[in-house]
Design a protein around this motif. Structure first.
Motif: not given
Length: 327
Positions: A130-132, A137-144, A158-161, A239-246
């Motif tokens: 869970l992240a707020g 952004a950290i959580a998203y990257e962890i899941a990737r 949250t947002m991608t950019a 911006a987050l890297d969405t090329s390889q989503p979790p």
């Protein structure tokens, strides 16, 4: 924000998942409900984690990563709800809370690895996340980066950019912070996080605004440095890297009146994930976790438990966004 192990301890099993307590003498093991804080180092920076065990856990542990003004101790009533069914990890990664200041040149990849290093030192297995806000952004990257270790994930506000209007507003807050004008900085920051024209529509909106203004105006010198570098980090790594989503199932959550990470921006994050839902919570803005604590905690617990999210009275809508591999 506040409402305010060198001998191995037993594992707690959750349908094949285990959380192994760290190495401490058995007599030092905290009972369920009591917090245990551990200091760590990652790549030369100090950081801290905190664990509270549930008395009768039914689900994997939840790792919670907070937003800009949240420390590992800041989850109050949400944490109380989660402890009814799961162990709770909270963290101060480098740049947060009790951890060392982290220069803005370090991005979310560094922070994701730092958080996972802390979990590894606890010998944790699979977790939900869970992240707020900032922490999402950290959580998203962890899941990737660690796809086999993340069960489900909830991203709130949250947002991608960062959109251009928000970048401009954040740069203005930095000007006030650099000038040492903490009162103006506090008002500009709270105006960014809370939607002024909707304050009367939000339960406890005026009270939460007052609490935030007081909290931000009275930041310590160390916290002021943290806020400056963390805001610069957001602007540097926009911006987050969405090329390889979790691969993990993801729920994004937005307050219906959020003008910072708007419902549409949150939904775009859900659309960038392979298996996702999006929920819009009534009568709330970006501070939805503070404004609708009981409701948001219920929504998160339902999702982490894999329960249906249909017809929840506190949600304006819940939408299946990305269907996952099964369609």
């Amino acid at each position: 924000m506040t409402p305010e192990l060198e001998d191995r301890l037993p594992c707690v099993n959750y349908s094949g998942t285990s959380l192994k307590a760290p190495h401490l003498p058995a007599e030092a093991a905290p009972p369920p409900g009591e917090a245990l804080v551990r200091a760590h180092r990652w790549q030369g920076f100090s950081c801290e984690s905190r664990v509270i065990r549930a008395s009768a856990p039914r689900f994997p542990p939840v790792l919670i990563i907070g937003g800009a003004f949240q420390r590992k101790e800041s989850w109050g009533r949400c944490e109380e709800v989660f402890l009814g069914s799961m162990d709770v990890f909270t963290v101060d990664p480098p740049g947060w809370g009790a951890a060392d200041l982290l220069p803005e040149t370090y991005g979310v990849d560094f922070l994701a690895d730092a958080v996972w290093h802390m979990l590894d030192e606890w010998d944790a297995g699979q977790v939900n996340v869970l992240a707020g806000s900032y922490g999402s952004a950290i959580a998203y990257e962890i899941a990737r980066r660690y796809p086999d270790r993340v069960g489900r994930m909830v991203l709130v506000g949250t947002m991608t950019a960062i959109p251009h209007h928000a970048q401009a507003a954040m740069r203005r807050t930095l000007e006030h912070l650099t000038a040492g004008d903490m009162e103006t900085y506090a008002h500009a920051t709270v105006d960014l996080l809370m939607t002024p024209e909707r304050l009367a529509d939000i339960p406890n909106g005026a009270r939460i605004r007052r609490l935030l203004l007081r909290r931000i105006t009275n930041l310590s010198e160390a916290e002021t440095h943290q806020m400056r570098t963390n805001t610069l980090r957001l602007l540097t790594h926009q911006a987050l890297d969405t090329s390889q989503p979790p691969r993990a199932p993801v729920l994004t959550v937005a307050g219906e009146y959020d003008s910072f990470t708007t419902p549409e921006l949150c939904r775009q994050m859900a659309a960038a994930c392979a298996d996702s839902w999006h929920a819009e919570v009534r009568d709330a803005d970006h501070m939805v976790i503070l404004e609708r604590t009981a409701e948001v905690a219920d929504l998160i617990t339902r999702f982490l438990a894999g329960e249906p999210l249909h017809e929840l009275p506190y949600c304006r809508s819940v939408e299946r966004v990305s269907p996952g591999v099964s369609g």
